[in-house]
Design an enzyme around this catalytic site. Structure first.
Site, PDB file in Angstrom:
ATOM      1  N   LYS A 143       0.852  -1.204   0.000  1.00 22.37           N
ATOM      2  CA  LYS A 143       0.000   0.000   0.000  1.00 22.37           C
ATOM      3  C   LYS A 143       0.883   1.247   0.000  1.00 22.37           C
ATOM      4  CE  LYS A 143      -3.879   1.885   2.744  1.00 22.37           C
ATOM      5  NZ  LYS A 143      -4.743   1.624   3.918  1.00 22.37           N
TER       6      LYS A 143
ATOM      7  N   SER B  15      -9.611   1.340   3.193  1.00 22.31           N
ATOM      8  CA  SER B  15      -8.811   2.125   2.284  1.00 22.31           C
ATOM      9  C   SER B  15      -7.732   1.329   1.545  1.00 22.31           C
ATOM     10  CB  SER B  15      -8.136   3.263   3.056  1.00 22.31           C
ATOM     11  OG  SER B  15      -7.290   2.734   4.052  1.00 22.31           O
TER      12      SER B  15
ATOM     13  N   SER C 225      -9.570  -1.071   7.340  1.00 19.84           N
ATOM     14  CA  SER C 225      -9.087  -0.890   5.973  1.00 19.84           C
ATOM     15  C   SER C 225      -8.385  -2.078   5.340  1.00 19.84           C
ATOM     16  CB  SER C 225      -8.144   0.303   5.903  1.00 19.84           C
ATOM     17  OG  SER C 225      -8.896   1.472   5.889  1.00 19.84           O
TER      18      SER C 225
HETATM   19  N1  GLN Z   1     -12.714   3.562   6.793  1.00 22.83           N
HETATM   20  C1  GLN Z   1     -12.102   3.896   8.040  1.00 22.83           C
HETATM   21  C2  GLN Z   1     -11.740   5.355   8.064  1.00 22.83           C
HETATM   22  O1  GLN Z   1     -12.025   5.990   7.114  1.00 22.83           O
HETATM   23  C3  GLN Z   1     -10.924   3.017   8.252  1.00 22.83           C
HETATM   24  C4  GLN Z   1      -9.666   3.541   7.728  1.00 22.83           C
HETATM   25  C5  GLN Z   1      -8.527   2.624   7.950  1.00 22.83           C
HETATM   26  O2  GLN Z   1      -8.662   1.550   8.536  1.00 22.83           O
HETATM   27  N2  GLN Z   1      -7.367   3.072   7.526  1.00 22.83           N
HETATM   28  O3  GLN Z   1     -11.187   5.856   8.991  1.00 22.83           O
END
Ligand code: GLN
Length: 453
Positions: free
Chosen positions: A52, A127, A151
């Protein structure tokens, strides 16, 4: 054929697949360097990795899918990368994601949206959507993502693969660009449980460069043999199941009935302070993000705006550098930390977090594992939630509680809906008991439970 030649061929195949992929999952490759790194002996020898774009790889761009870091090149390796390479793993490229890992659909990216490999009109989740989609498409053996609130697990579920969020403190965060430091974990994705176990054993453990890593022995990798189902598990109640997509609920019930038949003790549980988890998570993560992202000011990293004076430099660089979602979080986070509101929001949320954590600790005294849905819905349409942040935040309702508690969870592929879209469930365990998740998942895979529905 010697291993070297076969590995070179594998790299060529993966390179070709990446160039033909239509999901926008991989944003850059480094096959030229990868070839030179091949054939090193180690537990991860010649396993290909996609990473990532918020994890530092020496001499590679590290943009977090953000304008503000578009031109930044990392001068160092994250500890996880260093350990993977020392164990023979080969980093072949970097994956698309939501800007600074803030989002649930991998649409908030300067590179454009990631698309779901099972249906290009749908999101891959986020994400770490690029990592998940790339694994689903067989573009590498293993991918790294980051999981602050889901994410890794949510995109793993949307793309039909395994995704591990380890115990907080298990894997060094050194070189992972900070989003919300008391939640952030590096996570591992693959189609094979064994790949995740090997990677975890290589990258876990104490690191002097991250004071929150825990000095606990990491089990040496051994293949999973003679493992059993857990003796008891916690499951969610019918009233919560009624809120889910019916096809997800139906599979969940099927799995529970299989476990009952196999003498697993089933406890119906209430998820601790469930309705407070999303608000608590967003108050705390936005507060931490507002502080973490203050370092991106146009002076030290990345893009610097043309300007007349210093305050204009900060103002313009940040205005141009961050997109709306990131700005929303910085502003909300600054608000909940400001002197008049600190007690009402930030400090209150910390207390609720403590209660949630205690709730999970006591649940896991009575059950070996918890079985939860990874997501309430199937993969949704591209653009569908971008204009509605609250709807986007709710995609994580079953994953964020686990980050609030800091415990490990593995999202497992649980077959497909009637429209051939992947479904995922989480196996949750006690801190540092990742092995219990793998054993449980291994049996379900071996018994091919989800193919029988
Ligand atoms: N969707 C969650 C957020 O927007 C999780 C993000 C993540 O785990 N990096 O914070």
């Amino acid at each position: 054929m010697n291993p070297s030649t076969s590995f070179r061929q594998k790299l060529l195949i993966e390179k070709e697949k990446i160039s033909k992929s239509r999901t926008n999952s991989v944003i850059r490759t480094r096959f030229d360097k990868a070839v030179d790194e091949a054939d090193k002996i180690g537990l991860l020898s010649n396993k290909s990795f996609l990473v990532k774009d918020n994890i530092a790889i020496k001499n590679q761009p590290l943009s977090c899918a953000s304008n503000i870091l578009k031109s930044y090149v990392s001068p160092f390796n994250a500890t996880a990368i260093e350990r993977i390479q020392n164990a023979g793993g080969i980093i072949t490229g970097q994956t698309n994601c939501d800007e600074f890992a803030m989002g649930s659909s991998s649409e908030y990216s300067i590179y454009g949206s990631v698309k779901n490999p099972y249906n290009l009109n749908l999101v891959a989740g986020g994400s770490s959507g690029g990592s998940a989609a790339a694994i689903a498409e067989n573009l590498a053996d293993i991918a790294l993502g980051s999981d602050t609130g889901g994410s890794v697990r949510q995109p793993a579920a949307f793309c039909g693969i395994y995704g591990l969020k380890p115990t907080y403190g298990r894997i060094s965060r050194y070189g992972l660009v900070a989003h919300a430091s008391s939640f952030d974990t590096i996570g591992i994705m693959s189609k094979k449980i064994e790949n995740i176990r090997k990677t975890l054993s290589v990258i876990s453990g104490k690191d002097r460069k991250d004071a929150t890593t825990v000095d606990r022995k990491v089990d040496d990798y051994k293949p999973l043999n003679n493992v059993d189902l857990p003796k008891s598990i916690g499951i969610i109640k019918q009233e919560v199941l009624n809120e889910l997509n019916p096809e997800i609920a139906e599979r969940y019930q099927y799995l529970v009935s299989y476990l009952k038949e196999n003498n697993v003790k089933i406890n119906e549980i209430d998820l601790p302070f469930f309705k407070y988890c999303i608000p608590t998570y967003y108050v705390l993560t936005m507060a931490e993000a507002s502080s973490n992202l203050s370092r991106f000011d146009g002076v030290r990293y990345g893009n610097r705006a043309d300007c007349e004076n210093l305050s204009e430099l900060y103002f313009k660089s940040r205005t141009e550098g961050f997109s709306d979602e990131v700005k929303r979080r910085i502003m909300t986070g600054t608000y909940v930390l400001s002197s008049g509101y600190y007690d009402a929001y930030y400090s209150k949320a910390l207390k609720v977090r403590r209660l949630i954590k205690e709730g999970y600790t006591s649940l896991l005294k009575n059950c070996d594992n918890l079985l939860l849905p990874s997501t309430p819905d199937l993969p949704f349409k591209l653009k569908n939630r971008m204009k509605d942040p609250l709807k986007m935040y709710l995609a994580d309702m079953f994953t964020v509680p686990i980050n609030l508690a800091g415990i490990p969870s593995l999202s497992i592929p649980a077959g497909f809906s009637s429209k051939s879209l992947p479904i995922g469930f989480q196996i949750v365990g006690n801190s540092f008991k990742e092995e219990t998740l793998f054993s449980f998942a291994h049996i379900l895979e071996k018994e091919e439970i989800f193919d029988k529905i």
